[in-house]
Scaffold this active site. Sequence first.
Site, short mmCIF file in Angstrom:
data_model
loop_
_atom_site.label_atom_id
_atom_site.label_comp_id
_atom_site.label_asym_id
_atom_site.label_seq_id
_atom_site.Cartn_x
_atom_site.Cartn_y
_atom_site.Cartn_z
N TYR A 83 3.20 105.82 -125.15
CA TYR A 83 4.01 104.61 -125.01
C TYR A 83 3.23 103.44 -124.43
CZ TYR A 83 8.10 107.37 -126.10
OH TYR A 83 9.02 108.17 -126.73
N LYS A 92 1.47 120.29 -123.20
CA LYS A 92 0.93 120.90 -124.42
C LYS A 92 -0.58 121.02 -124.25
CE LYS A 92 1.51 122.16 -128.79
NZ LYS A 92 2.31 123.29 -129.22
N ASP A 97 6.76 123.20 -126.53
CA ASP A 97 7.57 123.63 -127.68
C ASP A 97 8.50 124.79 -127.30
OD1 ASP A 97 5.20 124.97 -127.38
OD2 ASP A 97 4.56 124.79 -129.46
N ASP A 126 11.18 111.78 -123.34
CA ASP A 126 12.09 110.96 -124.14
C ASP A 126 12.94 111.87 -125.03
OD1 ASP A 126 13.31 108.91 -125.42
OD2 ASP A 126 11.53 108.10 -126.40
#
Length: 477
Positions: free
Chosen positions: A125, A172, A205, A229
Amino acid sequence: MTRITIAKGDGIGPEIMEATLKVLNAAGAALEYDEIEVGEKVYLSGNTSGISNEAWDIIRRNKVFLKSPITTPQGGGYKSLNVTTRKFLGLYANIRPCTSLHPFVQTKHPTMDLVIVRENEEDLYAGIEHQQTDEVIQCLKLISRPGCEKIVRYAFEYAKQYGRKKVTCFSKDNIMKQTDGLFHQVFNEIALEYPEIETEHWIIDIGAALIADSPERFDVIVMANLYGDIVSDIAAQITGSVGLAGSANIGEECAMFEAIHGSAPMIAGQNIANPSGLLQGAIQMLAHIGQVEIAETIQNAWLTTIEQGIHTADIYNESVSTKKVGTQEFADAVIDNLGKKPGELKAVIYEKGSSMVLKKYERKPARNKELVGVDLFIHWAGTNPNELADKIHQLTVESAELSMITNRGIKVYPDGFPETFCTDHWRCRFKNPNGLFTKKQIMDLMGNAEELGLDVIKTENLYHFDGKPAFSLGQGQ
Ligand code: NAD
């Protein structure tokens, strides 16, 4: 007394703000208010950011901002006030509690009660995007140590203040070993300062899948911007009560509190909107500024009201509701319940005494940084990596050897697979087999590439920090 800034916003904004302030005042919140105008009228007056300079001055002076939803006019050119406010005021943490109100609001997850703490300023972002070749556009994922430290520390302090027991980190770092690796590493470092709080980590995930399946196993979850988000919307949705949720945006200096819903123009002015989302934002605000007892009293009164079945139209359900009320009557019912605790829903207990004390970020001593190579990114429309390698070998700079070529991160030279699909965006890695690299070598490589007609679109320096490689290897190495 704390002086705060309020904005009544658009659509249902003014009526839910009136209801919220009524509850805050009745509960004895020590607040004074400065009102500013933001939103539709300001946008339509020609101000594309929806907020005047004078309003900014007031927000910055008071530092605490309670904002009703606003309507962003249709059509291009209008900037999101939320994004602008977060970025300008450095509101690095977005806090979204997601709690089921079963059986009063229907949900498949009756005991869910978690809080998402989302980093709000960096990651993908940062908004740094570039098209580099005909076929490839890049978006930079920036993760900083201060960004990680601030958000992780906030998550632990939040857990302490709100009596929560566990903080989970999602990342991740099995794939993004450097960026997400830093986030995870900082989480582990800061966790040591809070031995009383249980900690765990999930790869995002499977973590997100666990939220969808069994959200009750989580308490506070901290994560980087993009993950937060997405995951915070999923989590809010599965409580079944997205319209009742509030959120906080916290910075080192300033903070903004709001409902997560919009201005609902279709039901504006009818006294039917549910003021709970904004009230939830306001409760977080009171806890943030240290008026923790009042925050707790209002939250327990609100839970009691929901439990009594006194509901606005949006959550009214004949099987559990006892009375359908309007916006202001709902607020009056909460006021009548001040001092009461819910029986069936879990009453809240917050840590009393003070507002959260967050250690300021302290820059660490500079580490030993050594240049060990360079990645030259080349725009080349060919398809055979061996052909490109032949050209690259002609760059001949002393002690700068081509060690590999990758395409979208996959190694295609030496020893690539002919099956690998290649775009026109190639990373050519140079290292000095005998030691360190120099900036002069990089400039010579670029100069020679220019002479050979190779289109270098960018370079990335390869560094060791304290002797350890601090860059990704090509997949397939
Ligand atoms: P919305 O959240 O305003 O409405 C979605 C649905 O939920 C509608 O059916 C609405 O009637 C209902 N709803 C929302 N809040 C409610 C409440 N408190 N009580 C009862 N029902 C409620 O979303 P939208 O329709 O997509 O957006 C409307 C406007 O709000 C747009 O201009 C959008 O840009 C703006 N918006 C502002 C914010 C903000 O200021 N933070 C956030 C989201 C949307």
